[in-house]
Write an enzyme that holds these catalytic residues in place. Structure first.
Site, PDB file in Angstrom:
ATOM      1  N   LYS A  31       4.475 -35.432  21.591  1.00 20.88           N
ATOM      2  CA  LYS A  31       4.074 -36.173  22.793  1.00 20.88           C
ATOM      3  C   LYS A  31       4.523 -37.627  22.697  1.00 20.88           C
ATOM      4  O   LYS A  31       5.134 -38.157  23.636  1.00 20.88           O
ATOM      5  CB  LYS A  31       2.556 -36.090  22.958  1.00 20.88           C
TER       6      LYS A  31
ATOM      7  N   ARG B 134      -5.221 -39.528  22.926  1.00 23.43           N
ATOM      8  CA  ARG B 134      -4.875 -38.105  22.783  1.00 23.43           C
ATOM      9  C   ARG B 134      -4.183 -37.823  21.468  1.00 23.43           C
ATOM     10  O   ARG B 134      -3.496 -38.686  20.926  1.00 23.43           O
ATOM     11  CB  ARG B 134      -3.900 -37.681  23.883  1.00 23.43           C
TER      12      ARG B 134
ATOM     13  N   GLY C 249      -4.412 -27.671  23.576  1.00 23.60           N
ATOM     14  CA  GLY C 249      -5.866 -27.533  23.618  1.00 23.60           C
ATOM     15  C   GLY C 249      -6.551 -27.453  22.258  1.00 23.60           C
ATOM     16  O   GLY C 249      -7.752 -27.283  22.195  1.00 23.60           O
TER      17      GLY C 249
ATOM     18  N   MET D 103      -6.615 -29.765  19.766  1.00 28.06           N
ATOM     19  CA  MET D 103      -7.236 -30.994  19.267  1.00 28.06           C
ATOM     20  C   MET D 103      -7.851 -31.764  20.436  1.00 28.06           C
ATOM     21  O   MET D 103      -7.847 -31.294  21.554  1.00 28.06           O
ATOM     22  CB  MET D 103      -6.206 -31.805  18.503  1.00 28.06           C
TER      23      MET D 103
ATOM     24  N   ARG E 217       7.442 -31.831  27.585  1.00 28.26           N
ATOM     25  CA  ARG E 217       7.767 -31.134  26.333  1.00 28.26           C
ATOM     26  C   ARG E 217       8.519 -29.862  26.705  1.00 28.26           C
ATOM     27  O   ARG E 217       8.449 -29.398  27.842  1.00 28.26           O
ATOM     28  CB  ARG E 217       6.505 -30.795  25.549  1.00 28.26           C
TER      29      ARG E 217
ATOM     30  N   HIS F  70      -6.143 -22.447  30.032  1.00 27.57           N
ATOM     31  CA  HIS F  70      -6.058 -22.225  28.586  1.00 27.57           C
ATOM     32  C   HIS F  70      -5.659 -20.784  28.276  1.00 27.57           C
ATOM     33  O   HIS F  70      -4.753 -20.520  27.489  1.00 27.57           O
ATOM     34  CB  HIS F  70      -7.403 -22.548  27.938  1.00 27.57           C
TER      35      HIS F  70
ATOM     36  N   ARG G  26      12.757   7.322   2.942  1.00 23.40           N
ATOM     37  CA  ARG G  26      11.792   7.699   1.906  1.00 23.40           C
ATOM     38  C   ARG G  26      11.593   9.208   1.967  1.00 23.40           C
ATOM     39  O   ARG G  26      10.941   9.697   2.884  1.00 23.40           O
ATOM     40  CB  ARG G  26      10.459   6.975   2.143  1.00 23.40           C
TER      41      ARG G  26
ATOM     42  N   ARG H 104      16.514   7.781  -0.738  1.00 17.46           N
ATOM     43  CA  ARG H 104      15.880   7.485  -2.019  1.00 17.46           C
ATOM     44  C   ARG H 104      15.262   8.740  -2.617  1.00 17.46           C
ATOM     45  O   ARG H 104      14.615   9.515  -1.920  1.00 17.46           O
ATOM     46  CB  ARG H 104      14.798   6.428  -1.825  1.00 17.46           C
TER      47      ARG H 104
ATOM     48  N   GLU I 104      13.402  -3.338  -7.936  1.00 12.00           N
ATOM     49  CA  GLU I 104      12.028  -3.596  -7.492  1.00 12.00           C
ATOM     50  C   GLU I 104      11.090  -3.824  -8.667  1.00 12.00           C
ATOM     51  O   GLU I 104       9.884  -3.979  -8.495  1.00 12.00           O
ATOM     52  CB  GLU I 104      11.527  -2.463  -6.590  1.00 12.00           C
TER      53      GLU I 104
ATOM     54  N   SER J  83      19.541  -2.275  -3.865  1.00 10.69           N
ATOM     55  CA  SER J  83      18.702  -2.541  -2.706  1.00 10.69           C
ATOM     56  C   SER J  83      17.380  -3.116  -3.223  1.00 10.69           C
ATOM     57  O   SER J  83      16.677  -2.464  -3.995  1.00 10.69           O
ATOM     58  CB  SER J  83      18.450  -1.257  -1.922  1.00 10.69           C
TER      59      SER J  83
ATOM     60  N   GLY K 143      13.779  -3.812  -3.427  1.00 16.18           N
ATOM     61  CA  GLY K 143      12.513  -3.294  -2.924  1.00 16.18           C
ATOM     62  C   GLY K 143      11.483  -4.388  -3.122  1.00 16.18           C
ATOM     63  O   GLY K 143      10.779  -4.444  -4.137  1.00 16.18           O
ATOM     64  N   THR K 144      11.417  -5.278  -2.151  1.00 10.89           N
ATOM     65  CA  THR K 144      10.596  -6.475  -2.347  1.00 10.89           C
ATOM     66  C   THR K 144       9.104  -6.195  -2.223  1.00 10.89           C
ATOM     67  O   THR K 144       8.298  -7.070  -2.517  1.00 10.89           O
ATOM     68  CB  THR K 144      11.027  -7.584  -1.368  1.00 10.89           C
ATOM     69  N   ASN K 145       8.742  -4.976  -1.793  1.00  9.72           N
ATOM     70  CA  ASN K 145       7.306  -4.657  -1.795  1.00  9.72           C
ATOM     71  C   ASN K 145       6.817  -4.540  -3.238  1.00  9.72           C
ATOM     72  O   ASN K 145       5.875  -5.203  -3.651  1.00  9.72           O
ATOM     73  CB  ASN K 145       7.041  -3.328  -1.073  1.00  9.72           C
ATOM     74  N   ASP K 146       7.486  -3.678  -3.991  1.00  8.40           N
ATOM     75  CA  ASP K 146       7.091  -3.523  -5.395  1.00  8.40           C
ATOM     76  C   ASP K 146       7.423  -4.774  -6.206  1.00  8.40           C
ATOM     77  O   ASP K 146       6.667  -5.161  -7.097  1.00  8.40           O
ATOM     78  CB  ASP K 146       7.787  -2.303  -6.007  1.00  8.40           C
TER      79      ASP K 146
ATOM     80  N   CYS L 198      15.283  -3.656   1.314  1.00  9.09           N
ATOM     81  CA  CYS L 198      14.626  -2.642   2.132  1.00  9.09           C
ATOM     82  C   CYS L 198      13.104  -2.761   2.086  1.00  9.09           C
ATOM     83  O   CYS L 198      12.393  -1.938   2.639  1.00  9.09           O
ATOM     84  CB  CYS L 198      15.074  -1.243   1.731  1.00  9.09           C
TER      85      CYS L 198
ATOM     86  N   TYR M 275      23.373  -6.669   3.713  1.00  7.09           N
ATOM     87  CA  TYR M 275      22.564  -6.184   4.837  1.00  7.09           C
ATOM     88  C   TYR M 275      21.076  -6.378   4.570  1.00  7.09           C
ATOM     89  O   TYR M 275      20.651  -6.583   3.423  1.00  7.09           O
ATOM     90  CB  TYR M 275      22.844  -4.696   5.117  1.00  7.09           C
TER      91      TYR M 275
HETATM   92  C1  PEP Z   1       9.700  -1.554  -1.965  1.00  2.63           C
HETATM   93  O1  PEP Z   1       9.056  -1.402  -2.990  1.00  2.63           O
HETATM   94  O2  PEP Z   1      10.009  -2.641  -1.513  1.00  2.63           O
HETATM   95  C2  PEP Z   1      10.145  -0.385  -1.191  1.00  2.63           C
HETATM   96  C3  PEP Z   1      10.911  -0.527  -0.146  1.00  2.63           C
HETATM   97  O3  PEP Z   1       9.671   0.828  -1.548  1.00  2.63           O
HETATM   98  P1  PEP Z   1       8.202   1.357  -1.267  1.00  2.63           P
HETATM   99  O4  PEP Z   1       7.590   0.436  -0.264  1.00  2.63           O
HETATM  100  O5  PEP Z   1       8.382   2.739  -0.760  1.00  2.63           O
HETATM  101  O6  PEP Z   1       7.573   1.293  -2.610  1.00  2.63           O
HETATM  102 MG    MG Z   2       9.025   0.505  -4.000  1.00  2.00          MG
END
Ligand code: PEP
Ligand code: MG
Length: 901
Positions: free
Chosen positions: A27, A98, A107, A109, A371, A485, A591, A647, A774, A793, A795-798, A860, A880
């Protein structure tokens, strides 16, 4: 040189400018900029966001000392420009105070208007304006706002009735009047007295009479409001860092409530709901800004065209519209023309849709804010593409204007066209935020989670309702215009909203809403069309929308700039097809375990698990083979021409066995073994920590025949498709590898099996064998693994689970608390932790490529569809990202943006 903490502006001059948003807030920076480009803005000054941080560290007294000389000089500057005097009895300067953070937080603050009034100054204003009613009404509003915001009079109770409103309502009831405007000067004087008495009673302190005391109180209150619950929640929701702080804008008051030549309003250079290039907005004659947004009086349209549309919506005949709801274009044609040229100027200058606040004081136009306007996903796309077609911006800018996550709204449900034909329209309100929603009625925001699908029904919403609005499927309000609002916040969230449905009678006490002669209770189903404003009785089926036009063009344009491909995580041909329609180029993760649960497959699977010998297992696996082959044919065909990463079996086996006595009995009978044997096997599979137990390639390495069967099914499926002329490209992926040996053994089994099948069939096909990265150890030894693997690949979950040591299945009990306390910024299972887990991803990629320069690398895990994580993957040099089908468009755009940036 001393640090500058206060930036003045006014009369065409400014110490700040538009690109100083970090320091002056959005602002403040734009108020300065408007001065510089010749737009009329009441003079004022901005206290920097850095002071907010100083205040949080040092506290009130030292900060006031630091600010004093600069604030006093800046007030004197306003006095000079307006020929008034702050704190004076005859000719007082009144100001507004303000908030204004870097990112707009509508809205969230606090704001204080008419500051500088006291028992003497009110007389001065009355005399100067020749309007005693106006002077006392301003005073009444000031005491109320200041009391609520600075002196903490407003309670946090559920019915949310402001203590001052209670007093007002009582007075109105005694006098038998409805509107504030029907109060007399004597009533207003009486109200001010009562208000102050209430302040004294509740806080034990007198209402401050010195203008300077009032000012310092207000400045500190604005800084404090950075830490109020709703502001904190809004920041979490929109990823706004806590340390940014808010600026404070102090400005000479201009009044839209000085009679019939005064007005106030909000305007948009384009339609914020549809994106159409149509100047539009709302205004009220003889009103102050909060009257428009509070939705107490129904605001009128600014343009004649808009007003006609609006009137049509309400089924009002043209002549009635013109007398009852005339547009600003009709009531104040000269000022409208001026406002119209200002809006043009602002849009040309900022090259984006503007959301402006203006006030007309006795025939003079003032801009109070501009804005970049919040907009729906559909409007976001249309406006960017229109500005591109108008050659105002180029392709790269157009793409960078888009918020990837907002594309999701374009994928949002609409009503099923057949179901809607027989639906009964209950009411019509304003189409505040598009999409279709169906759900069960709740009346209180904190109860929105009571049903899986809820519709929050309110007389009007307030910022306290934010959390509940986010949880509900849709929002319906009885009061409020397109800038209320509810409307602004819902659009920001991409949540379906119908506002200002005037025929609704909401009763919070009985928890009912009455529309005509129909009364609905809490829990009853209703449906909303946020694109038309219609409210329907009962549940109405919704379906997915179709996407074409600008959406398609944006996707095409994204692909022009992008460097990464976007694949999808899909386990069925149907999901693969959907993702392909959204532009997925391949499957990054199929999977296979999801294929084992249907019908007779699960029987064969259980038979395999229960078998105590290799021969027994092989017999059961032979039964599974045709199912698997058929599944793989389906999915490889759906993604023909693109790589499909399949997999091998990953979860612990106990997930496949029955845990209830009845099903255990059934299984025992089927297999011709005793119940005790089944029970014993189930018990044997029980693990203390299954996620770290017998799963992933540990299964294939202990039962190689499983890998053999799956590899055979994949290769045979690909060969079958090949014989039909279909281009199948299987990539076989080994999960949960921690050591190179684990991978080598699996790869050897796969290659041996493939060779055997090729010999049997006297045919061959190209396939790849790669691994998931992973487990932290795999990332650390990625160079060794890359020598043997065709692809990685992540596996960022594990990988997140094991890097943080947070169980994926149990983190729900503490992660929300960690985020609330600021121990973590985000849920690391949703937003990739770039500093920790990301480091492993980066290292793994670099090490892998050091051994094999052209190694294909992708991701993935869930992060593959999250924009900031996608950008990280781009920067790491991945080939990818892979995400769920509905996030494919989001990832495509995010990948293009990363490449452009
Ligand atoms: C992971 O671990 O990131 C993954 C893609 O495999 P899953 O979620 O099936 O363990
Ligand atoms: Mg996994």
């Amino acid at each position: 040189m001393n640090k500058k903490r206060v930036y003045s502006f006014g009369n065409g001059n400014a110490e700040g400018k538009a690109d100083m948003k970090n320091l002056l807030g959005g602002k403040g920076a734009n108020l300065a900029e408007m001065n510089l480009i010749g737009v009329p803005v009441p003079p004022g000054f901005t206290i920097t966001t850095e002071v907010c941080t100083e205040y949080n560290e040092l506290g009130k007294k030292p900060v006031v000392e630091l600010l004093k000389p600069e604030v006093e000089a800046a007030i004197h500057n306003i006095e000079r420009l307006t020929s008034t005097k702050f704190g004076d009895a005859q000719n007082p300067l009144l100001v507004s105070v303000r908030s204004g953070a870097r990112a707009s937080m509508p809205g969230m603050m606090d704001t204080i208007l008419n500051l500088g009034l006291n028992d003497e100054a009110v007389a001065g204003i009355a005399k100067k304006s020749g309007n005693e009613w106006f002077a006392w009404d301003s005073y009444r509003r000031f005491v109320q706002m200041y009391g609520d915001v600075v002196l903490g009079m407003k309670t946090e109770s559920k019915d949310e009735i402001d203590p001052f409103e209670k007093i007002m309502e009582a007075v109105k009831e005694v006098k038998g009047i409805n509107l504030d405007t029907e109060l007399t000067v004597e009533d207003l004087k009486d109200l001010v007295k009562r208000f102050k008495k209430a302040v004294k009673e509740q806080t034990g302190k007198d209402f401050p009479t010195s203008a300077w005391d009032q000012l310092w109180g207000a400045i500190i209150a604005v800084f404090d409001s950075w830490q109020n619950t709703r502001a904190i929640y809004y920041r979490r929701l929109n990823n706004i860092p806590d340390e940014w702080g808010t600026a404070v804008n102090v400005q000479a008051m201009v009044f839209g409530n000085m009679g019939n030549t005064s007005a106030t309003g909000v305007a948009f250079t384009r339609d914020a709901a549809t994106g159409e290039n149509l100047f539009n907005g709302e205004y009220l004659i003889n009103a102050q800004g909060e009257d428009v947004v509070a939705g107490v009086r129904t605001p009128q349209e600014i343009t004649l065209e808009g007003s006609r549309r609006w009137a049509n919506l309400q089924n009002i005949p043209e002549n009635e519209r013109a007398t009852k709801y005339p547009s600003l274009e009709e009531t104040m044609p000269v000022l409208f023309k001026e406002l119209n040229s200002v809006q043009q100027k602002l849009e040309d200058h900022y090259k984006d849709m503007q959301d402006m606040e203006f006030t007309i004081q006795e025939g003079k136009l003032w801009l109070l804010q501009t804005r970049n306007g919040k907009r729906t996903g559909a409007a976001m796309v249309k406006i960017a593409m229109d500005l591109l077609r108008e050659k105002t911006i180029d392709e790269k800018t157009a793409l960078l204007r888009l918020e990837p996550n907002k594309l999701d709204e374009l994928l949002h449900p609409v009503f099923d066209s057949v179901a809607i034909r027989s639906a009964n329209v209950l009411a019509k309100g304003l189409p505040a935020s598009p999409g279709a929603a169906t759900g069960q009625i709740v009346f209180f925001a904190d109860e929105a989670g009571n049903y899986e699908n809820s519709i929050l029904v309110r007389i009007e919403t307030s910022p306290e309702d934010l959390e509940g609005m986010n949880v509900a499927r849709g929002i319906l309000t009885a009061r409020g215009g397109m800038t209320s609002h509810a409307a602004v916040v819902a659009r920001g969230m991409g949540k379906c909203c119908v506002s200002g449905a005037g025929s609704l009678r909401v009763n919070y006490k009985t928890r009912t809403v009455t529309i005509g002669d129909i009364t609905l209770n809490e829990g009853d189903w209703i449906s909303l069309n946020g694109s038309t404003g219609e409210v329907y009785e009962d549940k109405v089926m919704t379906r997915k929308p179709d996407m074409s036009g600008d959406f398609g063009l944006i996707m095409e344009m994204s692909d022009k700039f992008t460097r990464m491909n976007v694949r999808t995580n899909a386990d069925t041909p149907k999901d693969a097809k959907t993702a392909r329609e959204y532009g997925a180029k391949g499957i990054g993760l199929c999977r296979t375990e999801h294929m084992f649960f249907e019908g007779s497959r699960i029987k064969a699977m259980r038979e395999m698990i229960l078998a105590s010998t290799t021969t027994g297992r092989k017999k059961a696996l032979a039964k599974l083979l045709p199912y698997q082959r058929e599944d793989f044919e389906g999915i490889l065909e759906a993604m023909a021409g693109y790589g499909v990463t399949i997999r091998l079996l990953d979860p612990p086996l106990h997930e496949f066995v029955p845990h209830q006595l009845a099903t255990q009995k059934e299984l025992a009978d089927e297999m011709g073994i005793s119940l005790d044997m089944v029970k014993a096997k189930v018990a044997e599979l029980e693990e203390f920590n299954p996620m770290l137990g017998h799963r992933g390639c540990r299964l294939g390495n202990t039962y190689p025949e499983i890998t053999e069967m799956q590899a055979r099914a994949i290769i045979e499926a690909a060969l079958n498709l090949k014989s039909k002329g279909i281009d199948a490209r299987p990539e076989i992926m080994v999960p949960l590898v921690g050591t190179i040996k684990e991978f080598e053994i699996q790869a050897e089994i796969i290659h041996k099996t493939a060779k055997k099948v090729f010999e049997e069939r006297n045919d061959s096909i190209h396939y790849q064998v790669g691994t998931m990265i992973e487990i932290p150890r795999a990332a650390l030894t990625a160079d060794l693994i890359a020598r043997e693997a065709d692809f990685f690949s992540f596996g960022t979950n594990d990988l997140t689970q094991m890097t943080f040591g947070y169980s994926r299945d149990d983190a729900g009990s503490f992660l929300p608390i960690y985020i609330n306390k600021g121990i973590l910024k985000n849920d690391p299972f949703q937003v990739l932790d770039q500093d920790g887990v990301g480091l492993l991803v980066k290292m793994g990629t670099e090490k892998g490529r050091s051994a094999k320069p052209d190694l294909k690398v992708g991701i993935c895990g869930e992060h593959g569809g999250e924009p900031s994580s996608v950008e990280f993957c781009h920067n790491v040099g991945m080939n990818y990202v892979s995400c769920s089908p509905f996030r494919v468009p989001i990832a495509r755009l995010a990948a293009a943006q990363a490449a452009i940036r």
